[in-house]
Design a protein around this motif. Structure first.
Motif, PDB file in Angstrom:
ATOM      1  N   ILE A  66     -34.202  66.817  12.911  1.00 36.92           N
ATOM      2  CA  ILE A  66     -34.067  66.855  14.213  1.00 36.92           C
ATOM      3  C   ILE A  66     -34.576  65.275  14.803  1.00 36.92           C
ATOM      4  CG2 ILE A  66     -35.109  67.888  16.289  1.00 36.92           C
ATOM      5  CD1 ILE A  66     -35.006  70.526  14.745  1.00 36.92           C
ATOM      6  N   GLU A  67     -35.810  65.256  14.209  1.00 35.23           N
ATOM      7  CA  GLU A  67     -36.377  63.865  14.537  1.00 35.23           C
ATOM      8  C   GLU A  67     -35.822  62.667  14.209  1.00 35.23           C
ATOM      9  OE1 GLU A  67     -40.515  64.166  13.343  1.00 35.23           O
ATOM     10  OE2 GLU A  67     -40.933  66.080  14.486  1.00 35.23           O
ATOM     11  N   ASN A  68     -35.067  62.499  13.035  1.00 32.17           N
ATOM     12  CA  ASN A  68     -34.774  61.352  12.596  1.00 32.17           C
ATOM     13  C   ASN A  68     -33.163  61.446  12.409  1.00 32.17           C
ATOM     14  OD1 ASN A  68     -37.395  60.131  11.367  1.00 32.17           O
ATOM     15  ND2 ASN A  68     -37.256  62.095  10.477  1.00 32.17           N
ATOM     16  N   LYS A  69     -32.468  62.420  12.923  1.00 32.19           N
ATOM     17  CA  LYS A  69     -31.010  62.123  13.220  1.00 32.19           C
ATOM     18  C   LYS A  69     -30.305  62.096  11.623  1.00 32.19           C
ATOM     19  CE  LYS A  69     -31.191  61.857  17.877  1.00 32.19           C
ATOM     20  NZ  LYS A  69     -32.703  61.832  18.101  1.00 32.19           N
ATOM     21  N   ILE A  70     -31.017  62.249  10.567  1.00 31.18           N
ATOM     22  CA  ILE A  70     -30.472  61.952   9.295  1.00 31.18           C
ATOM     23  C   ILE A  70     -29.321  63.085   9.228  1.00 31.18           C
ATOM     24  CG2 ILE A  70     -30.847  62.590   6.953  1.00 31.18           C
ATOM     25  CD1 ILE A  70     -33.548  61.436   7.210  1.00 31.18           C
ATOM     26  N   THR A  71     -28.388  62.579   8.361  1.00 33.14           N
ATOM     27  CA  THR A  71     -27.108  63.227   8.205  1.00 33.14           C
ATOM     28  C   THR A  71     -27.648  64.162   6.866  1.00 33.14           C
ATOM     29  OG1 THR A  71     -25.529  61.447   9.025  1.00 33.14           O
ATOM     30  CG2 THR A  71     -24.553  63.362   7.715  1.00 33.14           C
TER      31      THR A  71
END
Ligand SMILES: Nc1ncnc2c1ncn2[C@@H]1O[C@H](COP(=O)(O)OP(=O)(O)O)[C@@H](O)[C@H]1O
Ligand SMILES: [Mg+2]
Lengths: 246, 245
Positions: B178-183
């Protein structure tokens, strides 16, 4: 620290027991061919003043030179055997040349390197080269692909793989092989110093023997044992430092 | 962006591992892959990370075919953590940065702050064998995150942990996403984990792995989801398609 204290203690106990056993044996045998330890100790001290130290240092130099030479060739060759293509090329040479008792190559070595120090060093190095190579190769071939993949996924190249995976993974096995090699090296050292030289502990022993100077003979043997012991201690220190993870 | 375009994989010994795999994961999306053991999940992740090449088809990462070493945006966490037993915690976390030639000072700063945020500070000098499973797993996360990846591939990252560390790390992963918008692409064989963490769930068949179903899971993305009726409903749905294989 407590560990090394108890270790020192157990070494001391072993030395005391060996000396006692030696003493009893010399009393029982009662022959000039086995002088008691106190006589040998006196001879050791008097010879230390008259050049034994120099012989000791020369022998040390030969052994350490030979071990370094063997290591610097056997370890890279063994590690590279992780590469299947290289191993397919190297393995036949190894299996054909390893079983030869290399000591019979002495005439050839003398022909190539003369009768000086170098041929003695090469003889020792040749024999332990094979011992270290065989062990290192086995270790390198058995490094799991899992670790290689783990590193490659971080963007590593071949050199990184050798530096961070193959070498450290094989290091404990290399050190074990070295431990065995020290014993072999000292045995070959004695043989190599028993001819064509007037220097070294092997010479001291043979020379004292031919003069039936038995306390001199045992002073040489004790010095040789001391040399091996010092090398083992150094190796053990290195091992404790670099193999903490095992 | 991760894309599988009709990937087939046959190993040299003739083992058919994957058959006609196609799906995609958008940037910032999370996707779970679930399937029986031996169905080719690890093989698929190896292909996405560039370690293996597909026999046919293509794995596309950010528009380019997956090929090492040019995969700077991707981090892979191997099954059983992938840590090096001969490196201590600090060295294990630092290794990716070291390989990329980052200066030592900067490595130290990055690693120190990561270890702190993962509650591993004080353990820098420990070797993996001295750590619990949960701690090893956190070291593996730290190592992957040190590279600031846009894409995180994970092979059963939580499967050998006890229930409590498992739930903690699931929450950690969710927050990370959620925080880092990592895939994120997460291989698991826990249905609950797949549903909790994946906006999309790819169900694979037994070997050779085929895509049986792609389950959409739009409600995933909050810690509270775990206790909601929709969550249990979704788990039932996934379980049915897993059992149908
Ligand atoms: N290097 C390999 N050579 C041959 N077969 C392999 C190799 N690696 C994996 N396999 C086989 O491919 C199949 C899929 O393996 P894997 O991707 O590890 O499955 P999973 O991760 O889903 O358990 C298994 O049957 C496995 O035995
Ligand atoms: Mg697997």
């Amino acid at each position: 620290m407590q560990g090394s204290e108890t270790k020192r203690g157990s070494y001391l106990i072993a030395i005391i027991l060996i000396v006692i056993f030696w003493y009893i044996l010399s009393v029982v045998v009662n022959s000039p061919a086995l002088p008691p330890p106190n006589t040998v100790l006196l001879s050791l001290i008097s010879q230390a003043r008259t050049g034994l130290l120099e012989h000791f240092l020369i022998s040390t130099y030969r052994v350490i030179y030979a071990i370094s030479l063997a290591l610097s060739l056997a370890v890279p060759a063994g590690l590279l055997s992780h590469e299947r293509a290289i191993d397919r090329f190297v393995a036949p040479f190894l299996y054909l040349l390893y079983p030869i008792p290399h000591i019979v190559l002495l005439p050839l070595i003398i022909l190539l390197f003369g009768i000086g120090d170098l041929s003695k060093i090469v003889l020792i190095a040749l024999i332990i080269f094979f011992q270290i190579l065989v062990t290192t190769r086995d270790a390198a071939r058995n490094v799991s692909d899992y670790y290689v993949y783990s590193l490659l996924s971080l963007g590593a190249n071949k050199r990184d793989v050798y530096r961070h995976v193959i070498f450290p993974a094989c290091l404990p096995k290399v050190l074990t092989a070295m431990r065995i090699s020290i014993g072999t090296a000292i045995a070959i050292l004695f043989f190599a110093e028993s001819f064509a030289t007037t220097k070294g502990l092997g010479f001291i022993i043979m020379d004292a023997w031919s003069r039936a100077d038995y306390s001199g003979l045992y002073a040489g043997i004790v010095s040789m044992a001391l040399l091996g012991f010092i090398l083992y201690i150094i190796l053990e220190r290195i091992e404790a430092r670099v193999c903490r993870w095992v | 962006m991760i894309e599988a375009r009709s990937i087939n994989k046959v190993y040299e010994d003739g083992t058919e591992a994957l058959k006609d795999i196609s799906f995609s994961v958008k940037r910032g999306e999370s996707c779970s892959i679930i399937g029986p053991s031996g169905c080719g999940k690890t093989t698929l992740l190896f292909i996405f990370s560039g370690l293996l090449r597909p026999t046919s088809g293509e794995a596309i990462i950010n528009g380019e075919p997956a090929r090492l070493p040019d995969m700077k945006d991707v981090a892979l966490i191997l099954q059983d953590y992938g840590l090096f037993p001969w490196k201590n915690v600090f060295e294990n976390v630092a290794i990716g940065l070291e390989i990329r030639g980052i200066p030592g000072k900067e490595i130290k700063r990055t690693v120190d702050s990561l270890l702190k945020s993962l509650n591993l500070n004080g353990f820098e000098k420990y070797y993996p064998k001295q750590l619990s499973g949960g701690m090893r797993q956190r070291v593996a996360f730290a190592r992957a995150l040190a590279l600031r990846p846009g894409i995180l591939l994970m092979d059963e990252p939580l499967s050998s942990l006890d229930a409590l560390s498992r739930e903690n790390l699931q929450n950690f992963l969710l927050e990370l996403w959620i925080e880092n918008k990592i895939t994120m692409l997460l291989v698991t064989h826990s249905i609950e984990e797949a549903v909790f963490l994946g906006k999309k769930i790819v169900v694979l068949s037994p070997r050779p792995g085929r895509v049986v179903k792609i389950v959409k899971n739009p409600d995933a993305g909050s810690i509270e989801y775990r206790d909601k009726e929709e969550f249990f409903e979704k788990c039932r749905e996934v379980r049915q398609s897993v059992e149908a294989t």
